[in-house]
Scaffold this motif. Structure first.
Motif, mmCIF file in Angstrom:
data_model
loop_
_atom_site.group_PDB
_atom_site.id
_atom_site.type_symbol
_atom_site.label_atom_id
_atom_site.label_comp_id
_atom_site.label_asym_id
_atom_site.label_seq_id
_atom_site.Cartn_x
_atom_site.Cartn_y
_atom_site.Cartn_z
ATOM 1 N N ASP A 1 53.489 -130.144 -33.553
ATOM 2 C CA ASP A 1 52.420 -131.582 -32.796
ATOM 3 C C ASP A 1 53.079 -131.762 -32.098
ATOM 4 N N ARG A 2 53.569 -132.821 -32.651
ATOM 5 C CA ARG A 2 54.112 -132.923 -30.902
ATOM 6 C C ARG A 2 55.287 -132.346 -29.608
ATOM 7 N N VAL A 3 55.619 -131.192 -30.519
ATOM 8 C CA VAL A 3 56.339 -130.269 -29.741
ATOM 9 C C VAL A 3 54.778 -129.715 -28.907
ATOM 10 N N VAL A 4 54.034 -129.381 -29.003
ATOM 11 C CA VAL A 4 52.595 -128.752 -28.313
ATOM 12 C C VAL A 4 52.379 -130.565 -27.142
ATOM 13 N N ALA A 5 52.375 -131.613 -27.805
ATOM 14 C CA ALA A 5 51.974 -132.389 -26.732
ATOM 15 C C ALA A 5 52.472 -131.727 -25.886
ATOM 16 N N LEU A 6 53.995 -131.725 -25.818
ATOM 17 C CA LEU A 6 55.008 -132.537 -25.038
ATOM 18 C C LEU A 6 55.122 -130.679 -23.645
ATOM 19 N N ASP A 7 54.658 -129.536 -24.478
ATOM 20 C CA ASP A 7 54.167 -128.496 -23.966
ATOM 21 C C ASP A 7 53.265 -128.676 -23.169
ATOM 22 N N LEU A 8 52.243 -129.642 -23.821
ATOM 23 C CA LEU A 8 50.920 -129.422 -22.791
ATOM 24 C C LEU A 8 50.792 -130.830 -21.570
ATOM 25 N N ILE A 9 52.123 -131.626 -21.539
ATOM 26 C CA ILE A 9 52.423 -132.482 -20.629
ATOM 27 C C ILE A 9 52.545 -132.260 -19.466
ATOM 28 N N THR A 10 54.072 -131.140 -20.213
ATOM 29 C CA THR A 10 54.097 -130.030 -18.703
ATOM 30 C C THR A 10 53.695 -129.539 -18.311
ATOM 31 N N MET A 11 52.275 -128.663 -18.256
ATOM 32 C CA MET A 11 51.411 -128.066 -18.317
ATOM 33 C C MET A 11 51.096 -128.631 -16.896
ATOM 34 N N LEU A 12 50.563 -130.076 -17.482
ATOM 35 C CA LEU A 12 49.903 -131.394 -16.606
ATOM 36 C C LEU A 12 50.843 -132.179 -15.316
ATOM 37 N N GLY A 13 51.940 -131.665 -15.773
ATOM 38 C CA GLY A 13 53.078 -131.904 -14.946
ATOM 39 C C GLY A 13 52.934 -130.916 -13.324
ATOM 40 N N LEU A 14 53.272 -129.866 -14.033
ATOM 41 C CA LEU A 14 52.847 -128.927 -13.005
ATOM 42 C C LEU A 14 51.961 -128.758 -11.834
ATOM 43 N N GLY A 15 50.752 -128.531 -12.944
ATOM 44 C CA GLY A 15 49.111 -129.231 -12.111
ATOM 45 C C GLY A 15 49.450 -130.241 -10.986
ATOM 46 N N MET A 16 50.056 -131.770 -11.509
ATOM 47 C CA MET A 16 49.647 -132.519 -10.938
ATOM 48 C C MET A 16 51.064 -132.412 -10.011
ATOM 49 N N LEU A 17 51.875 -132.044 -9.520
ATOM 50 C CA LEU A 17 52.937 -131.676 -8.575
ATOM 51 C C LEU A 17 52.414 -130.425 -7.798
ATOM 52 N N ALA A 18 51.626 -129.418 -7.993
ATOM 53 C CA ALA A 18 51.007 -128.665 -7.446
ATOM 54 C C ALA A 18 50.163 -129.201 -6.333
ATOM 55 N N VAL A 19 49.207 -130.860 -6.452
ATOM 56 C CA VAL A 19 48.144 -131.058 -6.376
ATOM 57 C C VAL A 19 49.104 -131.936 -4.803
ATOM 58 N N TYR A 20 50.291 -132.498 -5.641
ATOM 59 C CA TYR A 20 50.441 -133.455 -4.793
ATOM 60 C C TYR A 20 50.999 -132.766 -3.317
ATOM 61 N N SER A 21 51.558 -131.598 -3.856
ATOM 62 C CA SER A 21 51.888 -130.926 -3.094
ATOM 63 C C SER A 21 51.393 -130.253 -1.965
#
Lengths: 98, 155, 136
Positions: free
Chosen positions: A38-58
């Protein structure tokens, strides 16, 4: 390119707020578990969100270098998830490998 | 396959002649290349049919992706869970490992199903389905959707 | 026009990722949670990346965005498969509302080899209590 994306505009702020809320929720799952996958799934999701946030920030800063950071982030997390899965299965004591 | 290569070459030629390599130029080139190959069909060459099947497949996949996400949103946001998940076994007609890999990965991205594991002899794929109340119906839906299309595309 | 397309892609993408996050908290067991992340989060991140491609509209950014989307679409199912399999061996329970589990009787719990037919009951599989009788 210049100004076509409303910098500090409604869209950017809304998207960032939504993804931040998602980050908080993923953190809830990361803390609560209950199991290691469950925690690994959460970490995966956090990475996806990080990717999205980096894209918007760029977009709001007009710097494409952040996109590379996002790509590397997803690459590393994929390897991390694979290793987690491998060691979780090994850790069950029997079998393993396929 | 040769035909798809021709379409791609024509598209690249189009962008080269236009002198700017952008996505929209490439898209226009692809459309024009497809139209060109429509008119100069060599006898005994069925690449056009393959190309149409490929485009149909991509369209089907994108549509399934949208449906998957709408359903997911409904499941997540509805106040009481309405799904009945379960693990079901799907017997496979696909033979090669490449086809099975493509099939399993596409299943994970489409409505309600998640590939979990495959039997050692590659005959049965085990999937987690959000709506497993009727196992036979689930099996049928999975097999008549992607598996049939993958077979048409890759055989 | 370009700004409208970018804005739509970014907003829909961010919304999907938020839905995935809500799903990860609300869904009852690991497998339904993975259903949420593999679909919604994958497409959400992909849409935001496509939004950047439309926004910058240069060749280098477009290739990078397409590569990132392709990579996410390729890796998410593989990660889900490996993690789901490992979790199953770890004994992560299915939600009690699950209606069937056709996987349990087919693993060799000694060697972790998966058969295509039902195996005799293994003494090594105590971690997974069998589900109650399937509801009609």
């Amino acid at each position: 390119m210049n100004g076509s994306f409303p910098v500090n505009g409604f869209i950017e702020v809304t998207a960032m707020l939504m993804m931040s809320a998602g980050l908080v929720l993923a953190m809830v799952r990361l803390v609560r578990g209950p199991s290691l996958p469950d925690r690994v799934v959460a970490l995966d999701l956090i990475t996806m969100l990080g990717l999205g946030m980096l894209a918007v920030y760029s977009m709001s800063t007009e710097r494409t270098a952040y996109l590379d950071v996002g790509i590397v982030l997803t690459l590393v997390t994929f390897i991390a998830t694979i290793s987690f899965a491998y060691f979780i299965e090994k850790g069950t004591g029997r079998g393993g490998g396929n | 396959m040769i035909g798809l290569l021709w379409i791609l070459l024509l598209a690249l030629a189009w962008t080269a002649v236009n002198g700017e390599f952008t996505g929209s130029q490439l898209a226009v080139g692809l459309v024009l290349g497809t139209l060109m190959t429509l008119f100069v069909r060599a006898p005994g060459n069925d690449y056009l049919r393959k190309a149409l099947v490929l485009f149909g497949f991509i369209g089907f996949f994108l549509w399934e992706l949208v449906v998957a996400n709408l359903r997911m949103a409904r499941d997540v946001l509805s106040p009481r869970p309405r799904f009945a998940p379960g693990v079901i076994a799907v017997p496979l007609d696909l033979k090669s490992e490449g086809q099975i890999t493509a099939f399993a990965n596409l299943l994970t991205l489409t409505p309600g199903t998640l590939s979990l594991d495959i039997s050692r002899d590659l005959k049965v794929l085990y999937i987690h389905d959000m709506y497993a109340a009727d196992a036979e119906a689930s099996r049928e839906a999975v097999k008549s959707g992607f598996e049939r299309r993958i077979r048409r595309l890759l055989e | 026009m370009q700004a409208a397309v970018t804005g739509t892609l970014v907003l829909v993408g961010a919304g999907l990722m938020l839905i995935a996050a809500i799903g990860v908290v609300r869904m009852p067991d690991l497998f339904t949670r993975m259903q949420a992340t593999t679909k919604a989060a994958t497409l959400g991140a992909g849409l935001v990346m496509l939004g950047t491609a439309v926004h910058f509209a240069t060749f280098s950014v477009t290739t990078r965005a397409v590569a990132a989307v392709a990579f996410v679409l390729l890796t998410a199912p593989i990660a889900a498969h490996l993690l789901g399999r490992a979790a199953y061996f770890l004994g992560v329970p299915l939600w009690e509302g699950s209606v069937r589990d056709e996987l349990r009787d087919r693993y060799d719990w000694e060697t972790h080899i998966l058969a295509s037919e039902v195996r005799p009951e293994s003494p090594l599989a105590p971690e997974h209590p069998p589900l109650q009788t399937p509801k009609p």
